[in-house]
Design a protein around this motif. Structure first.
Motif, mmCIF file in Angstrom:
data_model
loop_
_atom_site.group_PDB
_atom_site.id
_atom_site.type_symbol
_atom_site.label_atom_id
_atom_site.label_comp_id
_atom_site.label_asym_id
_atom_site.label_seq_id
_atom_site.Cartn_x
_atom_site.Cartn_y
_atom_site.Cartn_z
ATOM 1 N N GLY A 1 0.808 -1.228 0.000
ATOM 2 C CA GLY A 1 0.000 0.000 0.000
ATOM 3 C C GLY A 1 0.835 1.269 0.000
ATOM 4 N N ILE A 2 0.334 2.283 0.702
ATOM 5 C CA ILE A 2 0.972 3.606 0.702
ATOM 6 C C ILE A 2 2.381 3.553 1.282
ATOM 7 C CG2 ILE A 2 0.040 4.363 2.949
ATOM 8 C CD1 ILE A 2 0.460 6.564 -0.182
ATOM 9 N N CYS A 3 2.635 2.616 2.197
ATOM 10 C CA CYS A 3 3.965 2.551 2.823
ATOM 11 C C CYS A 3 5.048 2.234 1.795
ATOM 12 C CB CYS A 3 3.982 1.520 3.943
ATOM 13 S SG CYS A 3 3.042 2.070 5.360
ATOM 14 N N TYR A 4 4.668 1.523 0.735
ATOM 15 C CA TYR A 4 5.624 1.261 -0.349
ATOM 16 C C TYR A 4 6.103 2.591 -0.935
ATOM 17 C CZ TYR A 4 7.115 0.260 -5.149
ATOM 18 O OH TYR A 4 7.810 0.225 -6.336
ATOM 19 N N GLN A 5 5.165 3.518 -1.171
ATOM 20 C CA GLN A 5 5.531 4.820 -1.758
ATOM 21 C C GLN A 5 6.411 5.614 -0.799
ATOM 22 O OE1 GLN A 5 4.799 5.114 -4.788
ATOM 23 N NE2 GLN A 5 2.887 4.016 -5.190
ATOM 24 N N ALA B 1 11.824 7.524 0.589
ATOM 25 C CA ALA B 1 12.813 7.695 1.652
ATOM 26 C C ALA B 1 14.139 7.018 1.310
ATOM 27 C CB ALA B 1 12.262 7.129 2.959
ATOM 28 N N LEU B 2 14.083 5.841 0.698
ATOM 29 C CA LEU B 2 15.286 5.009 0.588
ATOM 30 C C LEU B 2 15.772 4.810 -0.845
ATOM 31 C CD1 LEU B 2 14.004 2.320 3.124
ATOM 32 C CD2 LEU B 2 15.551 4.212 3.633
ATOM 33 N N SER C 1 16.249 -2.772 -1.118
ATOM 34 C CA SER C 1 15.433 -3.622 -1.978
ATOM 35 C C SER C 1 14.037 -3.703 -1.381
ATOM 36 C CB SER C 1 16.042 -5.020 -2.071
ATOM 37 O OG SER C 1 17.274 -4.944 -2.758
ATOM 38 N N TYR C 2 13.067 -4.000 -2.234
ATOM 39 C CA TYR C 2 11.671 -3.958 -1.779
ATOM 40 C C TYR C 2 10.936 -5.232 -2.139
ATOM 41 C CZ TYR C 2 12.917 0.958 -1.675
ATOM 42 O OH TYR C 2 13.562 2.138 -1.423
ATOM 43 N N GLN D 1 7.498 9.553 4.429
ATOM 44 C CA GLN D 1 8.862 9.297 3.972
ATOM 45 C C GLN D 1 9.888 9.767 5.000
ATOM 46 O OE1 GLN D 1 6.502 10.915 2.324
ATOM 47 N NE2 GLN D 1 7.111 13.001 1.788
ATOM 48 N N SER D 2 9.644 10.913 5.642
ATOM 49 C CA SER D 2 10.615 11.435 6.616
ATOM 50 C C SER D 2 10.711 10.531 7.824
ATOM 51 C CB SER D 2 10.210 12.813 7.117
ATOM 52 O OG SER D 2 10.035 13.670 6.080
#
Lengths: 165, 579
Positions: free
Chosen positions: B239-243, B248-249, B254-255, B314-315
């Motif tokens: 979800g949004i945490c992927y974005q 951020a990284l 790797s994801y 992201q921060s």
């Protein structure tokens, strides 16, 4: 192109949401990757409202965090002060000088702070202020504040005048 | 050409393209626009149901009848619909059925921060979670395919930042789906013990097959996806945490992006984790993915460094993982808070003022009027969930008879239909001397003006039967029923006082359309005659955002906000507020 971040802040009912949508559409027509994050529901009811517009070659997060905004378009003085920490240290603040007293001020618990504009200028932000309400009323409708402010901001972006029109 | 789609709008587009025929929902931020936008497409029948349980049952019925169907709700709405959810898992479907649920981490517009992923596991249903509008569209279509492949309802989970963000997505044509033939099959569709025992085994077997799908087909379809960059840091997310994590990284990590959050692909996760030096699970709210990893002996870092509260960014991720902190500007000004308020001209204001004069205990409910809890009105004692005002007042009055003549429930028209009516039946049937006030503003307000069964219009604006609240209250056994205009303060105060004094249950219908409705004509803004104003502050007691005080504490009315409702004018003893 690196991602640019524009924050639109104001009070629920001022038309910030529509402003962010107009901006999002204009940027999309310019061929950028665009993300716009909105706020709906309870916080819209006269509360502090913030929307985010980000564009560039590739945008991941739709939100803007502290120290990340290139431009803050503030529809109200107090809201500019509330969100100024979200501006990059060399970022631009476009400020409508209109004041809307929040309920905490209206009911007498706190005063509407004085000297906000000078304070914002002292913070290091590049401040452009205008009375968008007066200009909107002169143009025929107090509701056009959002359009006046988008116009003021248009000059600060790389988007051509033709696209805006 | 790619277009800018609201996440909810992209789900609606996905419904259209997938050939969905029936949509039934109850509004709830941040899910509402899915159904509003779906209603604009030809070929999809859309409706607002009285509540989420009804909506889901409509979708179940349509799917069994052979049409692709959908229902949408916010996270707490899924609690209301949990009953059909768990058993529709057993019956399965005929044509595809998809359930959209929108969680609200950070509680922008909600009463709790529950994590709906638990429902997928509890009801043993697959759950997809998109990370932008393009995926909202694609996953909606994929969900119908998955639903029909595995004979199961499929849940699509959104969060506020997905539902209410706009990003680019590509449209394609609608693929018409014929209505499938319904074949009578009580072994499958009549869930009583003998049949349900057999179906439970089918459900468990289906889950194994879905887990296998998550490891294989979902990977080749890009729904579950590993992206390898630097393998020093591995991020398992959805979800949004992927974005947030990508921003951020970037390529420093790797994801493993999981588009299907239930069932989770254990071996895919194990293989990813084995390649990366340090593996983080980044997920808002509960430790859903993390728990699955740990249960399976996969070493990950999750909630020991990331919070279970609120939204991520992201921060926040870069500060937790990299220790980066951005420079920020600050001002000396101390900024007073600006909470949301009842709008200028809100009809609820006069009613709350009348309750304040009676010093009433107010059993509250979910809607714009929950804002009556805030200063200066401060007229709400409890707010739990949809409909609880009415039933909880009955409970209070049974427990505390001495104070029943000081206690009321307040509930909006849409919320009353949603689940207040059952509480009112309980009041009549089980005889409590309760006063229920229905705040009838002729619309579902907080979610942005949706029609409901009391308004006489459907979702598309077509005229239809309107529930008469008066007749409904009468039919359940309430004898004292009165209708008042909350703009008339003396009428409102009299009604509240008299009904509290009465020795039997009563219903007050406080009727005045929402001041924001386009159909409502406003009177010109009021003015303050500064010579007459004695700076007494009476007009400030109602918390109208259009009224403020000048330097000499005299009232000033903001002409851009005032709608001329006259409530403040009735409070001014000096005639200082004029037309």
């Amino acid at each position: 192109m690196p991602v640019k971040s524009i924050m639109i802040v104001g009070v629920g009912g001022q038309g910030t949401l529509l402003a962010s949508r107009i901006l999002g559409e204009v940027l999309t027509s310019e061929g950028f990757d665009v993300k716009v994050s909105e706020v709906h529901g309870m916080s819209q009811r006269g509360g502090s409202v913030v929307t985010y517009v980000k564009y560039g070659a590739k945008v991941f997060s739709p939100i803007i965090d502290r120290g990340e905004a290139d431009i803050i378009l503030a529809f109200e003085q107090l809201e500019a002060a509330r969100w100024i920490s979200y501006l990059k240290p060399n970022g631009k603040l476009i400020l409508n000088t209109q004041k809307i007293a929040p309920m905490s001020v209206v009911t007498g618990g706190a005063g509407y702070p004085d000297g906000i504009i000078a304070d914002l200028e002292d913070s290091g932000a590049d401040v452009t202020s205008l009375d968008a309400l007066e200009l909107a009323v002169a143009a025929g409708s107090a509701k056009a504040v959002n359009v006046v402010l988008i116009g003021a901001m248009a000059a600060k972006t790389e988007i051509s005048k033709e696209t805006w029109l | 050409m790619k277009k800018l789609f609201l996440g909810n709008g992209a789900v609606a587009r996905g419904l259209y393209e997938a050939g969905c025929r029936v949509v039934s929902s109850y509004p709830g931020t941040p899910s509402t626009e899915i159904t509003e936008i779906a209603a604009e497409y030809d070929g999809i029948y859309c409706e607002w149901a009285p509540n989420e349980k009804v909506a889901m049952e409509v979708a179940v019925g349509a799917a069994i009848a052979g049409a692709r169907s959908f229902c949408a709700m916010k996270h707490v709405g899924l609690n209301v619909a949990a009953d059909p959810l768990f058993t529709a898992s057993y019956t399965g479907i005929n044509a595809g059925m998809v359930i959209g649920v929108a969680d609200d981490p950070g509680m922008h517009s909600s009463q709790n921060e529950q994590d709906s992923r638990h429902y997928a596991r509890a009801a043993k249903l697959p759950m997809l979670e998109p990370s932008d509008s393009a995926e909202c569209l694609e996953f909606t279509k994929a969900a119908f395919h998955l639903s029909e492949t595995f004979d199961t309802p499929v849940i699509i989970r959104l969060t506020t930042r997905i539902a209410h963000s706009r990003s680019l997505a590509e449209e394609s044509e609608r693929v018409e789906k014929d209505v499938l033939k319904y074949e009578k099959n009580p072994q499958k569709y009549v869930m009583m013990p003998a049949m349900a025992k057999v179906r439970h085994a089918v459900v468990e077997d289906r889950l194994c097959k879905l887990a296998d799908w998550g490891e294989n087909t979902a990977v080749s379809d890009g729904i579950n996806r590993a992206e390898y960059n630097s393998e020093k840091i591995g991020i398992i997310t959805s979800g949004i945490c992927y974005q947030y994590a990508k921003e951020a990284l970037g390529t420093n990590a790797s994801y493993l992006k999981l588009g299907c959050v239930y069932p989770l692909p254990t071996e895919l996760i194990r293989g990813f984790a084995a390649r990366c030096e340090k593996v983080y699970v980044i997920e808002e709210l509960d430790d859903f993915i993390e728990t699955h990893c740990k249960k399976n002996g996969i070493e990950v870092v999750g909630k020991q460094v990331f919070t279970k509260l609120g939204e991520y960014s992201q921060s926040m991720i870069s500060s937790v993982i990299l220790g980066d902190v951005k420079k920020t500007l600050s001002v000396k000004t101390s900024v007073p808070p600006r909470p949301p308020v009842l709008c200028a001209g809100c009809p609820h204001r006069g009613l709350f003022y009348a309750l304040k004069k009676q010093k009433a205990f107010v059993s509250g409910d979910i809607g714009c009027y929950t804002l009556g809890a805030l200063q200066p009105l401060s007229m709400m004692d409890t707010c739990i969930c949809m409909g609880a005002s009415v039933s909880a007042l009955h409970g209070k009055n049974k427990a505390d008879k001495a104070n029943e003549k000081k206690s009321v429930a307040v509930i909006g028209d849409s919320t009353f239909i949603h689940s207040g009516i059952t509480g009112l039946i309980n009041i009549a049937y089980n005889k409590s001397n309760s006063v229920v006030i229905i705040l009838d503003n002729s619309i579902t307000g907080m979610t942005g003006h949706q029609q409901n069964p009391t308004t006489g219009l459907t979702i598309t604006g077509e005229p239809t039967a309107a529930v008469s609240l008066e007749k409904l209250a009468s039919a359940v056994g309430i004898k004292r029923i009165r209708v008042i205009d909350p703009y008339d303060l003396s009428e409102t105060e009299n009604a509240v006082r008299e009904e509290l004094e009465a020795d039997e249950p009563s219903v007050i219908i406080s009727r005045r359309p929402c001041a924001l409705l386009k159909s409502v004509k406003h009177a010109p803004p009021l003015k303050v005659d500064a010579d007459k104003c004695r700076a007494c502050g009476m007009c400030m007691r109602i918390g109208c955002p259009a009224i403020s005080l000048d330097k000499s504490s005299k009232a000033v009315i903001d002409f851009t906000q005032c709608v001329g409702c006259n409530v403040c004018k009735q409070l001014c003893k000096f005639g200082a507020i004029t037309d």
